[in-house]
Design a protein around this motif. Structure first.
Motif, PDB file in Angstrom:
ATOM      1  N   CYS A 179      42.981 -22.927  35.281  1.00  0.00           N
ATOM      2  CA  CYS A 179      42.691 -24.322  34.935  1.00  0.00           C
ATOM      3  C   CYS A 179      43.661 -24.783  33.844  1.00  0.00           C
ATOM      4  O   CYS A 179      43.792 -24.149  32.807  1.00  0.00           O
ATOM      5  N   CYS A 182      41.421 -25.921  30.402  1.00  0.00           N
ATOM      6  CA  CYS A 182      40.712 -24.981  29.524  1.00  0.00           C
ATOM      7  C   CYS A 182      41.256 -23.564  29.626  1.00  0.00           C
ATOM      8  O   CYS A 182      40.896 -22.706  28.832  1.00  0.00           O
ATOM      9  N   CYS A 204      39.401 -26.231  36.760  1.00  0.00           N
ATOM     10  CA  CYS A 204      38.179 -25.526  37.161  1.00  0.00           C
ATOM     11  C   CYS A 204      37.079 -26.554  37.443  1.00  0.00           C
ATOM     12  O   CYS A 204      37.216 -27.732  37.142  1.00  0.00           O
ATOM     13  N   CYS A 207      35.755 -28.404  34.193  1.00  0.00           N
ATOM     14  CA  CYS A 207      36.649 -29.439  33.648  1.00  0.00           C
ATOM     15  C   CYS A 207      36.746 -30.620  34.602  1.00  0.00           C
ATOM     16  O   CYS A 207      36.836 -31.767  34.181  1.00  0.00           O
TER      17      CYS A 207
HETATM   18 ZN   LIG Z   1      38.739 -25.802  33.048  1.00  0.00          ZN
END
Ligand SMILES: [Zn+2]
Ligand SMILES: [Zn+2]
Ligand SMILES: [Zn+2]
Length: 228
Positions: A179, A182, A204, A207
């Motif tokens: 991701c 994050c 992800c 997020c």
């Molecule tokens: Zn993420």
């Protein structure tokens, strides 16, 4: 009663943090903030308000958290540390900027309001961060390689480590399906930031939810939304 006690306790905490109760309006507290104007170097004084009066919509008995706002000319970078201090003291402040975020208003990245402590080493960075960066466009900064979340969540030393790690992770976004926001592995979703030029980021599920979440006005989300 319990709420009453909670309000008294909040009042005590506010006083400890330098707030005074106003004479004219009981349960309205204010703190004077002195700073130097960046435009002309003049000494200025503005105010942060913390209200335990409740609002027309939400009576204080339903929600005893203080409602916090600033006088119009207090720069955001002096306001946010005060807000964070209230959070740290356990006052659970509510901020108008969060509930009614204006277009192009203050963003808090994907991590919510920062704690003012370095996420890696725990150093107190409340007075070291340039909070004004949260007034800038998340996505414009992102394109320049500046990440709001890193800028406001890490001390100077740890920031460099975070950027280096981020760089490494970004190189392997496709390999490991990481991701981009994050850094968590196994990001399965490709989210369009813009269609022309086409720019896709891999994120992800968590997020992605935050990007699209209605109550979280995020520039990434807004750009996407406008193009749908
Ligand atoms: Zn993420
Ligand atoms: Zn650190
Ligand atoms: Zn999406």
């Amino acid at each position: 009663n319990k709420l009453w006690f909670q309000m008294l306790e909040t009042g005590e905490k506010l006083k400890k943090l330098g707030y005074e109760e106003t004479y004219t309006k009981p349960n309205l507290f204010l703190k004077k903030i002195k700073f130097t104007s960046e435009e002309n170097g003049e000494k200025r004084e503005e105010v942060v308000f913390a209200s335990l009066m409740g609002t027309d919509i939400i009576p204080i008995w339903d929600d005893p958290r203080p409602y916090v706002w600033k006088s119009k000319n207090l720069p955001f970078k002096y306001f946010l540390p005060e807000f964070i201090l209230l959070k740290r003291a356990g006052c659970s402040p509510r901020g108008s900027f969060y509930d009614e975020c204006e277009p192009g208003g203050w963003m808090f990245g994907l991590d919510g309001i920062p704690s003012g402590y370095c996420k890696r080493c725990g150093k107190d960075i409340l007075n070291l961060v340039n909070w004004e960066i949260l007034n800038e466009d998340f996505f414009k900064l992102y394109r320049k390689g500046i990440h709001q979340n890193i800028e406001v969540n890490y001390c100077e030393t740890c920031k460099n480590i975070e950027y280096a790690m981020r760089e490494y992770r970004l190189q392997h976004v496709e390999d490991f399906k990481i991701c981009e926001l994050c850094g968590i592995k196994d990001a399965q979703i490709k989210h369009h930031i813009t269609y022309n030029p086409e720019k896709v980021i891999r994120v992800c599920r968590s997020c992605h939810g935050k990007i699209h979440h209605k109550e979280f006005p995020n520039p990434l989300w807004k750009e996407k939304r406008n193009q749908d």
